[in-house]
Design an enzyme around this catalytic site. Structure first.
Site, short mmCIF file in Angstrom:
data_model
loop_
_atom_site.label_atom_id
_atom_site.label_comp_id
_atom_site.label_asym_id
_atom_site.label_seq_id
_atom_site.Cartn_x
_atom_site.Cartn_y
_atom_site.Cartn_z
N ASP A 155 -2.34 -1.11 10.35
CA ASP A 155 -2.47 -1.17 8.89
C ASP A 155 -3.15 -2.43 8.40
O ASP A 155 -3.44 -2.54 7.21
CB ASP A 155 -1.09 -1.06 8.23
CG ASP A 155 -0.55 0.36 8.19
OD1 ASP A 155 -1.34 1.29 8.42
OD2 ASP A 155 0.66 0.53 7.95
N GLY A 162 7.44 1.15 5.09
CA GLY A 162 6.22 1.95 5.00
C GLY A 162 5.26 1.49 3.92
O GLY A 162 4.28 2.18 3.63
N LEU A 163 5.50 0.31 3.36
CA LEU A 163 4.64 -0.22 2.31
C LEU A 163 3.61 -1.21 2.85
O LEU A 163 2.81 -1.76 2.08
CB LEU A 163 5.48 -0.90 1.23
CG LEU A 163 6.44 0.02 0.47
CD1 LEU A 163 7.35 -0.81 -0.45
CD2 LEU A 163 5.69 1.06 -0.34
N GLY A 164 3.62 -1.45 4.15
CA GLY A 164 2.62 -2.32 4.77
C GLY A 164 2.84 -3.79 4.55
O GLY A 164 1.90 -4.59 4.65
N GLY A 165 4.09 -4.20 4.27
CA GLY A 165 4.34 -5.60 3.92
C GLY A 165 3.90 -6.59 4.98
O GLY A 165 3.15 -7.53 4.69
N GLY A 166 4.34 -6.42 6.22
CA GLY A 166 3.96 -7.34 7.28
C GLY A 166 2.46 -7.34 7.54
O GLY A 166 1.85 -8.40 7.77
N SER A 167 1.85 -6.15 7.48
CA SER A 167 0.40 -6.05 7.68
C SER A 167 -0.36 -6.74 6.56
O SER A 167 -1.36 -7.44 6.79
CB SER A 167 -0.01 -4.57 7.75
OG SER A 167 0.58 -3.94 8.87
N SER A 168 0.10 -6.54 5.33
CA SER A 168 -0.56 -7.18 4.19
C SER A 168 -0.42 -8.69 4.26
O SER A 168 -1.37 -9.44 3.98
CB SER A 168 0.05 -6.64 2.89
OG SER A 168 -0.64 -7.15 1.76
N LYS A 217 0.86 -1.19 0.00
CA LYS A 217 0.00 0.00 0.00
C LYS A 217 0.89 1.24 0.00
O LYS A 217 2.05 1.22 0.44
CB LYS A 217 -0.94 0.03 1.21
CG LYS A 217 -0.26 -0.01 2.59
CD LYS A 217 0.26 1.33 3.09
CE LYS A 217 0.91 1.22 4.48
NZ LYS A 217 1.65 2.45 4.86
N PRO A 235 10.34 -4.49 1.37
CA PRO A 235 11.32 -4.29 2.44
C PRO A 235 10.65 -4.14 3.79
O PRO A 235 9.55 -3.60 3.90
CB PRO A 235 12.01 -2.98 2.03
CG PRO A 235 10.95 -2.24 1.25
CD PRO A 235 10.19 -3.30 0.50
#
Length: 293
Positions: free
Chosen positions: A145, A107-113, A20, A103
């Site tokens: 997130d 701030g791209l929400g990787g773990g949340s996604s 995101k 990464p």
């Protein structure tokens, strides 16, 4: 509760966990519990992690592969599966393989996604068929997130990010740069110089432009590499920090322009070009959950 799904197609399938972008981010206050009140717009993009998830006949939740830099004890996908299993008394287990492309601390929400994809997919594979309204509280427990990914729509977010209003966004292409640092979100929100009293924005004001990320001044002061990447992108037009960083992005109406800008970046700058999505790639699976409610 239906029977768990375990056909060969599901065993071989990779499920997307999209990144995101925060198209703006205002800190509008601080709550008594210490959390910050935010306003933001979340946009999904067609770049992200992916997961393979299979049902186990026993009760164990296990990882199917090692993820460099992410110990199993800190893996939000495992926590998501354990939370869903415990809350609804599921007897089966799951094996989760995670292919990281995003990464950590970006701030791209990787773990949340990743965590949201686990909730969405195991909701089906375990035969729970819970509505989104039942998954959303679990998402909040996992992180601020996670709810937007579970709900599956680009959204105007408020509260700590869990109060979501779906929003239609115009087509766009994004150049995303990944500075070689990881930003700990808690330290940014704890910085005494952070702006915490921005005026609240309406959705119509968002579409009028003039957007900013209130975390940017603190992040750029603490991480000069992020400022350098942002300054370079701004030579080609408006650019922003996403979340608390480290990643920065610029928006373009045409794919060709975005790819030309990306190709012109200095050799030491890493990143990617991505298309803005209208909704989460697992939308049909999410809609199935909505209909179940």
């Amino acid at each position: 509760m239906a029977d768990p799904v375990s056909d060969d197609t599901e065993l071989q399938r990779w499920y997307p966990a999209p990144a995101k972008l925060n198209l703006f981010l205002h800190v509008v206050g601080r709550r008594p519990d210490g959390y910050h009140e935010l306003q933001t717009v979340f946009r999904f993009i067609d770049h992200g992690d992916r997961l393979r998830i299979r049902v186990r006949p026993d009760s164990r939740i296990v990882r199917g592969n090692d993820v460099p830099g992410l110990p199993a004890a800190d893996d939000l996908t495992i926590r998501a599966a354990q939370l869903l299993r415990a809350r609804y008394g599921v007897k089966a287990g799951a094996e989760i393989c995670l292919e990281k492309r995003l990464p950590m601390g970006g701030g791209l929400g990787g773990g949340s996604s990743d965590a949201a994809t686990v909730l969405i997919v195991l909701n089906r594979l375990w035969g729970l068929d819970l509505p989104v309204s039942a998954l959303a509280p679990l998402a909040v427990e996992l992180g601020a997130d996670v709810p937007v990914f579970v709900c599956g729509e680009n959204a105007f977010g408020e509260g700590i990010g869990e109060k979501l209003t779906p929003i239609e966004l115009p087509p766009a292409w994004y150049v995303v740069l990944i500075p070689p640092v990881a930003v700990p979100t808690a330290s940014i929100f704890g910085d005494p110089q952070l702006t915490r009293d921005s005026n609240r924005m309406t959705m119509s004001a968002f579409f009028a432009g003039g957007l900013r990320n209130d975390l940017e001044p603190v992040v750029c002061r603490l991480y000069p590499a992020i400022k350098d990447h942002l300054d370079w992108l701004r030579r080609h037009g408006p650019a922003w920090l996403t979340g608390s960083g480290a990643c920065v992005f610029a928006s373009f109406s045409q794919e060709l322009e975005a790819r030309q800008v990306f190709a012109a970046r200095p050799p030491h700058m890493q990143g990617f070009v991505a298309r803005g999505l209208d909704h989460h790639p697992l939308r049909e699976m999410i809609l199935g959950s909505r209909q179940a409610g």
